[in-house]
Design an enzyme around this catalytic site. Sequence first.
Site, PDB file in Angstrom:
ATOM      1  N   ASP A 102     -76.112  16.205 115.266  1.00  0.00           N
ATOM      2  CA  ASP A 102     -75.989  16.551 116.344  1.00  0.00           C
ATOM      3  C   ASP A 102     -74.605  16.501 117.123  1.00  0.00           C
ATOM      4  O   ASP A 102     -74.391  15.221 116.958  1.00  0.00           O
ATOM      5  CB  ASP A 102     -77.260  15.850 117.253  1.00  0.00           C
ATOM      6  CG  ASP A 102     -78.317  16.753 117.848  1.00  0.00           C
ATOM      7  OD1 ASP A 102     -77.743  17.612 118.657  1.00  0.00           O
ATOM      8  OD2 ASP A 102     -79.535  16.589 117.625  1.00  0.00           O
ATOM      9  N   ASP A 207     -75.669  20.662 120.933  1.00  0.00           N
ATOM     10  CA  ASP A 207     -76.639  20.478 122.090  1.00  0.00           C
ATOM     11  C   ASP A 207     -76.449  21.285 123.027  1.00  0.00           C
ATOM     12  O   ASP A 207     -75.174  21.127 123.640  1.00  0.00           O
ATOM     13  CB  ASP A 207     -76.822  18.823 122.253  1.00  0.00           C
ATOM     14  CG  ASP A 207     -77.858  18.514 123.254  1.00  0.00           C
ATOM     15  OD1 ASP A 207     -78.931  18.717 123.036  1.00  0.00           O
ATOM     16  OD2 ASP A 207     -77.492  17.877 124.422  1.00  0.00           O
ATOM     17  N   GLU A 260     -77.958  25.079 120.471  1.00  0.00           N
ATOM     18  CA  GLU A 260     -79.231  25.120 121.168  1.00  0.00           C
ATOM     19  C   GLU A 260     -78.474  25.438 122.632  1.00  0.00           C
ATOM     20  O   GLU A 260     -77.694  25.128 123.079  1.00  0.00           O
ATOM     21  CB  GLU A 260     -79.563  23.588 121.785  1.00  0.00           C
ATOM     22  CG  GLU A 260     -80.830  23.768 122.438  1.00  0.00           C
ATOM     23  CD  GLU A 260     -81.175  22.243 123.299  1.00  0.00           C
ATOM     24  OE1 GLU A 260     -82.095  21.866 123.331  1.00  0.00           O
ATOM     25  OE2 GLU A 260     -79.857  21.388 123.361  1.00  0.00           O
ATOM     26  N   HIS A 329     -87.899  18.081 118.574  1.00  0.00           N
ATOM     27  CA  HIS A 329     -87.898  16.780 119.132  1.00  0.00           C
ATOM     28  C   HIS A 329     -88.373  17.034 120.704  1.00  0.00           C
ATOM     29  O   HIS A 329     -88.478  16.034 121.358  1.00  0.00           O
ATOM     30  CB  HIS A 329     -86.708  16.026 118.977  1.00  0.00           C
ATOM     31  CG  HIS A 329     -85.344  16.833 119.575  1.00  0.00           C
ATOM     32  ND1 HIS A 329     -85.020  17.709 119.292  1.00  0.00           N
ATOM     33  CD2 HIS A 329     -84.523  16.343 120.487  1.00  0.00           C
ATOM     34  CE1 HIS A 329     -83.637  18.006 119.855  1.00  0.00           C
ATOM     35  NE2 HIS A 329     -83.785  17.127 120.641  1.00  0.00           N
TER      36      HIS A 329
END
Length: 556
Positions: A102, A207, A260, A329
Amino acid sequence: MLQGTIREWWKERVVYQIYPRSFCDSNGDGIGDIPGIISKLDYLKDLGIGIIWLSPLYKSPNDDNGYDISDYMDINPEFGTMDDMKRLIEGCKERDIKIIMDLVINHTSDEHEWFKESRKSKDNPYRDYYIWRPGIKNGDKEMPPNNWTSFFTGSAWQKDEETGEYYLHLFSKKQPDLNYKNPAVLGEVKKILTFWLDMGISGFRCDVINVIGKTTLQNGKKRIALTGRELYISQPECHEILKKLNEEIFSKYDCFTVGETVMVTPQMANDLSAPDRGELNMVFGFEHMETDCINNKWFKIPFSSSKFMNKLFEWQREVMWNANYFENHDQPRCVSHFGNDAEFHDESAKMLATLLFSLRGTPYVFEGQELGMTNFDYTSMAEIQDIESHNIWKMAADLHFPEKVRWLMIQKSSRDNARTPMQWSTAENAGFSTGTPWLRPNANYAFYNVESEQNDRNSVLAFYKELIALRKEKTAFVYGDFRVFEKTGDIYILERYLAGDKRLYTVLNFSAKKRVLPEKAVQLYAQCRMLLTNYTIRRQGEKEMRPYEAFILEER
């Protein structure tokens, strides 16, 4: 040559997302860790996984479970050491499993050294690493610099008493946003990327990557949620940053990147991921995940398989290469969200898996999805850890929502639904930990767990293994064209075709009721051979589909 037919290793492999805190605890402290992940690598290899995506392992005060990073080049002691990380990389290499990490670069923790320095004074060398502005005088009151609101509710600005100015935080107030107008910030990010890629990492999940560019800080259009979003989502500055990172770092390595991306359309997805753009390789969109939402995920309407599938089909048609997922998640468990986790648990879990692996793009499986893990079974906010959920609970209380309504919102949409510990066995705490888990396991671990499902050839786990193996065997499932062959009510027939290969057909009943099989499907069934079905028996000539039935055919 079409972009989708260009051979790439990240198109051919299946990605498995690990949320380290909840995966496997090796030392009994109730928190999953890197040695725990290492102990399960053979399980992942046996499942057929080719890439693991690790949610943040970096040093963090854990205001937002690791998405608030205080040191990008060190490991959170809760998870282990840098030596443990090196052992994980080596263990994956031995098993031909790639690792992506990430990458959280929209913001840092307020406990990062950069921010500690930044808040000391207005002329500190690190001041411009973050977005600081003075407040606006309104009579006797002082207002924040603009009217933007946070993803976690409330103002996106926090006043810091040390210098009397406000800093921007699109998420928690302990997650100050970085300032990419300062070239030094991009320089720091390049050092972080190089550090991990040189260590043997194969890429990054980036992210909230399409909010990193804030072209202007003027007031935004007032909205129920996320006022100001039109001024920071997918701005030109974001594309410029990604192009630089790709040109100067990513393109120098054999790696891949998935972003994302919030509130993107298929066209916006292509703008971020088309090969000629030189930015990312693929993006996560949310449109299919939000077809049962009004404004945001907390306000639900009844789920419609037609709306869900039509949105999936739109992205299949229009996006060059998809990152396909049904849970992660931050999202509820897919068997609870889109299936029927009570009456038709196994059937709907398998049907959703069949759909996922029939789509064109790279499939992502979240830990426990392969078991059919469900949403949590908690009964009160006392069991909830998620900061976002607690913020929403408070906001809804301030708006005088009845407690039953507030709890229903949390049950359906809390991020803790996906964060309950991985269910390894029927042992205490689902075999996740010998200590007290940081989050209570779902009591249904007695039924849905690795140990039990490995010994059951009809389990959800066994079905995932078959699907992953089938995708490796049938190249058309990776590089083939995708089209909707037939849609009749809740029955869908999907076709994958690659020149030189046999056509593949996926037939799905996205319903908890029996449905009549369309004539086209009956004809296909007679002309093709069965490759896979989620019911143990399907007889030749049968003209009815059972609840959530799914099967895959190959032309003879």
